[in-house]
Scaffold this motif. Structure first.
Motif, mmCIF file in Angstrom:
data_model
loop_
_atom_site.group_PDB
_atom_site.id
_atom_site.type_symbol
_atom_site.label_atom_id
_atom_site.label_comp_id
_atom_site.label_asym_id
_atom_site.label_seq_id
_atom_site.Cartn_x
_atom_site.Cartn_y
_atom_site.Cartn_z
ATOM 1 N N GLY A 47 0.773 -1.416 -0.093
ATOM 2 C CA GLY A 47 -0.107 0.151 0.239
ATOM 3 C C GLY A 47 1.007 0.952 0.042
ATOM 4 O O GLY A 47 2.345 1.156 -0.240
ATOM 5 N N ILE A 48 0.290 2.709 -0.183
ATOM 6 C CA ILE A 48 0.370 3.340 -0.165
ATOM 7 C C ILE A 48 1.988 3.922 1.343
ATOM 8 O O ILE A 48 3.060 4.280 1.541
ATOM 9 C CB ILE A 48 0.458 4.430 -0.463
ATOM 10 N N LYS A 49 0.679 3.593 2.674
ATOM 11 C CA LYS A 49 1.352 4.025 3.490
ATOM 12 C C LYS A 49 2.712 2.994 3.651
ATOM 13 O O LYS A 49 3.368 3.375 4.018
ATOM 14 C CB LYS A 49 0.344 3.059 4.617
ATOM 15 N N ASP A 50 2.977 1.829 2.938
ATOM 16 C CA ASP A 50 4.151 0.193 2.997
ATOM 17 C C ASP A 50 5.222 1.551 2.818
ATOM 18 O O ASP A 50 6.169 1.859 3.040
ATOM 19 C CB ASP A 50 3.805 -0.448 2.829
ATOM 20 N N PHE A 52 5.726 4.684 2.059
ATOM 21 C CA PHE A 52 5.456 5.873 2.642
ATOM 22 C C PHE A 52 6.853 5.641 3.669
ATOM 23 O O PHE A 52 7.685 5.973 3.490
ATOM 24 C CB PHE A 52 4.832 6.706 2.934
ATOM 25 N N LEU A 53 6.524 4.300 4.761
ATOM 26 C CA LEU A 53 7.260 4.134 5.539
ATOM 27 C C LEU A 53 8.477 3.541 5.479
ATOM 28 O O LEU A 53 9.636 4.027 5.806
ATOM 29 C CB LEU A 53 6.279 2.914 7.087
#
Length: 84
Positions: A47-50, A52-53
């Motif tokens: 995902g985008i969150k992964d 970004f992290l």
């Protein structure tokens, strides 16, 4: 007497589950397989969150290395100036 009455009535949840099971059985195997594969791909996709992290962690690491070298070099330069 209470047990006889309780056994004959079906809960609405059980009836609902039975209807869903019948509808699911009517689907072809290829449609079921496609649905399962789609759900599995959605769970395992990044995902985008992964992303970004991961990028944030790399930037933090680079910043720490930069700060370490900056502080080391700045103290060495100050020591060199004090000797003069």
């Amino acid at each position: 007497m209470g047990r006889k009455d309780a056994g004959t009535t079906k809960l609405p949840v059980d009836q609902y589950r039975k209807q869903i099971g019948k509808q699911d059985y009517k689907k072809t195997k290829s449609a079921l397989k496609a649905t399962r594969l789609k759900a599995e791909a959605k769970r395992s996709a990044f995902g985008i969150k992964d992303v970004f992290l991961v990028v944030a962690a790399i930037l933090f690491f680079v910043l720490c290395v930069y700060a370490f070298f900056y502080l080391n070099l700045s103290t060495e330069l100050q020591l060199d100036l004090e000797e003069d």
